[in-house]
Scaffold this active site. Sequence first.
Site, mmCIF file in Angstrom:
data_model
loop_
_atom_site.group_PDB
_atom_site.id
_atom_site.type_symbol
_atom_site.label_atom_id
_atom_site.label_comp_id
_atom_site.label_asym_id
_atom_site.label_seq_id
_atom_site.Cartn_x
_atom_site.Cartn_y
_atom_site.Cartn_z
ATOM 1 N N SER A 261 0.830 -1.200 0.000
ATOM 2 C CA SER A 261 0.000 0.000 0.000
ATOM 3 C C SER A 261 0.864 1.249 0.000
ATOM 4 O O SER A 261 2.030 1.224 0.403
ATOM 5 C CB SER A 261 -0.913 0.023 1.236
ATOM 6 O OG SER A 261 -0.181 0.427 2.389
ATOM 7 N N ASP A 262 0.287 2.354 -0.485
ATOM 8 C CA ASP A 262 0.932 3.631 -0.230
ATOM 9 C C ASP A 262 0.671 3.971 1.236
ATOM 10 O O ASP A 262 -0.183 3.374 1.883
ATOM 11 C CB ASP A 262 0.390 4.718 -1.167
ATOM 12 C CG ASP A 262 1.373 5.857 -1.370
ATOM 13 O OD1 ASP A 262 2.295 6.007 -0.540
ATOM 14 O OD2 ASP A 262 1.242 6.595 -2.350
ATOM 15 N N ASN A 263 1.417 4.921 1.753
ATOM 16 C CA ASN A 263 1.421 5.186 3.193
ATOM 17 C C ASN A 263 0.014 5.362 3.775
ATOM 18 O O ASN A 263 -0.689 6.297 3.430
ATOM 19 C CB ASN A 263 2.253 6.444 3.465
ATOM 20 C CG ASN A 263 2.423 6.707 4.946
ATOM 21 O OD1 ASN A 263 2.409 5.782 5.749
ATOM 22 N ND2 ASN A 263 2.578 7.972 5.304
#
Length: 724
Positions: A261-263
Amino acid sequence: MKKYLFLLITVSLLFTGCQSSTSNSAGNDKDQEINEKVEALLSQMTLDEKIAEMTQDAPANERLGIPYMKYAEALHGVWLVLDYYGNTTVYPQAIAAASTWQPELIKKMASQTALEARALGVTHTYSPNLDVISGDPRYGRVEESYGEDPYLVSRMGVAFIQGLQGMGDERFDENHVIATAKHFIGYPENRRGINGGFSDMSERRLREVYLPPFEAAIKEAKVGSVMPGHQDYNGVPNHMNTWLLKDILRDELGFDGFIVSDNNDVARLGTMHFIAETRTKSALLGLKAGVDMDLVIGKNEKLAAYNSKVLKDTVTQNPELLKYIDKATSRILTAKYNLGLFDTKPKEIDTKTVYAGKKEHQDFSYEMAKKAIILLKNDNNVLPLDMSNIKSLAVIGPNAHENRPKKGTYSLLGGYSGLPPFYVSALDGIKAKVGDKVKINYAKGCDLLSNSKAGFPAAIAAAKKSDAVVLVIGGSRKTGGEGVDRADLNLYGVQQELVKAIHKTGKPIVAVLINGRPLSINYVVENIPSILETWYLGMRSGDAIADAIFGDVNPGGKLTVSFPRSVGQVPVTYLERPDFIGSGKGLFKNADKSPLFPFGYGLSYTTFEYGEPKLDNTTINADGSTSVSVEVTNKGNRVGDEVVQMYVRDDYASVGRYLKLLKGFQRITLKPGETKTVSFKLGFDELNVLNQNMKKVVEPGTFTISVGASSLKEHLKTVKLTVK
């Protein structure tokens, strides 16, 4: 004896005959072996241990000896979240690296970056950025991209991944790491020019513009990891979008790595998109869509979605969910086995003595920087400056020099920059170049983030007592980068007033841009005779800039993004479809609709002449191929580099399409008077169009093949190809 000899020969022949098949099956054997190890290990793991693997570092699995997969950014050199090493090589930022138009340089940079990553114990990197810029430079992350064209981004992205991960037997060995292609998909296609903003686009645009770099990354470079974008597609957030992550990414493109995932974006399914009411529901949506790893910078338990507190009770109550956790965990374990992490002890890093960077890497960063510089304007051949004709030189501007910061990294290196042992500013480079031959008069003039003109008098005085001026302006990490989006594209602060004040002195001026996005520099273009676009050139920036100013380097870079004349013109990109050009009312009725500088543009200290392009065959079948060639001659008296570009247009097709698409490029070096012939292939990859059923086909008809120095019509010569 003869019997044994016969057996030996027979075995030898069998072995020789099987070598190719053995070689071909070696990868399959290794994959099978790893699959078996993963299944065996998975069967021994508790639910807590499986869930722990689904974070980006998994430090909790010591019981079974499962190693840690340390992560970092690697956009243009290694950058760890904590900048306490101060010893990594910083290369030209992505937009500058792409301006070389030489994928082999990016591949070498990435391979060196992988070595430095391994020296720091890093094995998983969140790079490259394969976002195609949509023509809106208000968006702060323009600098992280390779440009506005899907083919160019594909070629640069493949080269980067191959360098970082290795290929063949070298893939993921002790000298390479896992790359992460991001942000899947259409991340810059936002409505307001802001990071992670609302986007909306057709499937056609998604497939024609944004998908090609990811397709190339998966099919050609076999990228090991993919990161979705913050935004949604067709109303469904990317981190829960099974059509994107399963149907397209895995089933259609054949991606078999893991998705990170992105942050904090799994939790954002609730906190940003307001789809999930709880973190548990967010986690389940991400998990079922195929997001294997939950990245949360700082390991904040209150933000993470994939942790035991959130998932354990739910999975225990509903054992059907365990299959998703097992799948995610197995993909992550597979990556760790591929990297050889189970076979080596973790590196113990002494933060006070470890030194990842190497002189040869720093030298290569310098070589890349020299190749990336773009000459935008050079009226009356002000450049290169002749050191023998000037006694004094003023170096002025907020970007002319930067001291080592007390915390973090240098602002003039661009976003996601590591902390190098040193940074050569433009002032440093010029001083080193001229030595005691030319007196340098330095004045800052103004601060980038200030409206104060208190420094103007000193700058004007420095200019007046000098024979020429180098004016270093632009932006910095404080005015661009992730989350630093802008409402206008003018020079920040009072820089334009500074340019006007120095222009009034009447001195010959060279404007040097150090920045991360195209700017509306109309006044500069209209009034300053020579302009160099350098973007962020890395730790040896000043050395390369000085080389270009004094002619030791002949600029040969080309723009990978178009420059707008004003913010009202955006989006501005060469990827345009037919419209009512020149007939509209309002903004463009009495204004120039063309870009200030077009995609593919760049001048030289010499001149190049193009011959007429020639086709090997003027007519081919739809399943056939041919090639186009053109002669390019250096008509000047300096050695120079030219980037020859080839564009294709299907003249009449069953669907609408762009006026032209880049389908080939080659950078060549020519001596004075030298001629070289450059050829490009024309086949299915170059001629296909997405038909109304979203299938790639080559349709019968005529094609316009354009070859030349930029995307601008006036810079291209054309030839017609007929497809039966």
